[in-house]
Design an enzyme around this catalytic site. Sequence first.
Site, mmCIF file in Angstrom:
data_model
loop_
_atom_site.group_PDB
_atom_site.id
_atom_site.type_symbol
_atom_site.label_atom_id
_atom_site.label_comp_id
_atom_site.label_asym_id
_atom_site.label_seq_id
_atom_site.Cartn_x
_atom_site.Cartn_y
_atom_site.Cartn_z
ATOM 1 N N LYS A 111 8.159 5.456 51.100
ATOM 2 C CA LYS A 111 6.943 5.420 50.278
ATOM 3 C C LYS A 111 6.176 6.732 50.408
ATOM 4 O O LYS A 111 5.645 7.244 49.428
ATOM 5 C CB LYS A 111 6.046 4.237 50.683
ATOM 6 C CG LYS A 111 6.634 2.909 50.222
ATOM 7 C CD LYS A 111 5.607 1.834 50.127
ATOM 8 C CE LYS A 111 6.288 0.532 49.849
ATOM 9 N NZ LYS A 111 6.178 -0.265 48.867
ATOM 10 N N LYS A 193 18.751 -0.530 46.006
ATOM 11 C CA LYS A 193 18.747 -1.960 46.355
ATOM 12 C C LYS A 193 18.170 -2.775 45.195
ATOM 13 O O LYS A 193 17.220 -2.335 44.552
ATOM 14 C CB LYS A 193 17.869 -2.118 47.608
ATOM 15 C CG LYS A 193 17.870 -3.478 48.230
ATOM 16 C CD LYS A 193 16.840 -3.545 49.343
ATOM 17 C CE LYS A 193 15.444 -3.682 48.784
ATOM 18 N NZ LYS A 193 14.408 -4.019 49.756
ATOM 19 N N LYS A 196 12.418 -6.515 43.672
ATOM 20 C CA LYS A 196 11.420 -6.952 42.696
ATOM 21 C C LYS A 196 10.454 -5.832 42.330
ATOM 22 O O LYS A 196 9.687 -5.963 41.408
ATOM 23 C CB LYS A 196 10.674 -8.192 43.197
ATOM 24 C CG LYS A 196 10.235 -8.121 44.623
ATOM 25 C CD LYS A 196 10.003 -9.513 45.221
ATOM 26 C CE LYS A 196 10.049 -9.439 46.732
ATOM 27 N NZ LYS A 196 10.343 -10.661 47.398
#
Length: 329
Positions: A111, A193, A196
């Site tokens: 991040k 990956k 969501k």
Amino acid sequence: MKRMLSGIKPTGQLTLGNYIGALRNFVKYQDEYEMYVFIANLHCITEYQDPEDLSRNLTDAVALYMACGLDPNKSTIFLQTDVPAHAELGYIMACNTYLGELNRMTQFKDKTANGEKNMTAGLYTYPCLMAADILLYNADYVPVGEDQKQHVELTRDLAQRFNNKYGDTFVVPEPLIAKVGGRVMSLSDPHKKMSKSEETNKGCIYLLDDIKAARKKIMGAVTDSVGIIQLDKENQPGLYNLIEIASSLSERSMEDIAEEFKDQGYGKLKGYVADVVCAELEKIQNRYNEIIVSHQLEAVMKDGAEKASVIANKTLDDVKKKIGLEIKY
Ligand code: TYM
């Protein structure tokens, strides 16, 4: 009986990745282990969530746990905030974690590298809370997908450090990662990956996806131009991922599936994978609909919280005593 614990953070709808990498395995293990499975709602708020969406996702997650086969008579199912000991031990764990350890966590590093703005302190210390989740129950094993392995390894380090400082307190847990399906990849980019947090919805299948839409995502999955069906993860990651998905849901080996379709072309293989996935989704969704109207969730969660609290509070009391946080009268 050995004890197992795991959780899912429903920041959105549960995905096929959650199912194959985690949830499905909880169901498999619940007969052999003393199983604790929780909804990690505190972990959800490390990033802002619309309160109504969050609450709906939590309800759906419990219903989906059961729809996927978790049986409240065999497993203890509960909501993290129903057991306040998680937050309390989470703070204690944060006081036993070094900044260097948190800086090394790949999820945080990724991040930061992506230039993500407005990261919260909660996101940074999240692995400490996850360690507390596990250690409160003295779990022997933690079934997770590959992306959570590093967090369980940190949990082991924290448990050992605490035991060395204060005397034997925690069981040092082991991560348990499925050989097939430990990392389900995105259908639109097989180098990432399935998750969501994807920007487009094309690469991620949700357990409550419309069946036709799910089939379309699989038929449109990114593959390659090699044109041969074989198991070559490096050069044909998209194809490999599709075969891995079908293998984990069908209990057939990847070799067996690759062999059957080797002369049939990508379209046929995708059709087969779509059949396997859609049959599983249909089964789950039918049960989900029954569970939602049956109004059993409240009783299940109440019972789960009571059972979980007994164990969690005992561990927390012991920890507080060992650290010297109690006044002796
Ligand atoms: P979360 O909510 O991101 O994911 C829940 C579980 O699903 C697995 N998973 C996958 N497995 C294979 N392929 C994928 N594409 C995929 N995507 C997700 C994850 O590895 C995980 O097992 N921090 C945790 C939740 C948590 C937890 C815990 C887990 C909080 N406390 C204590 C175990 C023990 C998380 O964010 O998982």
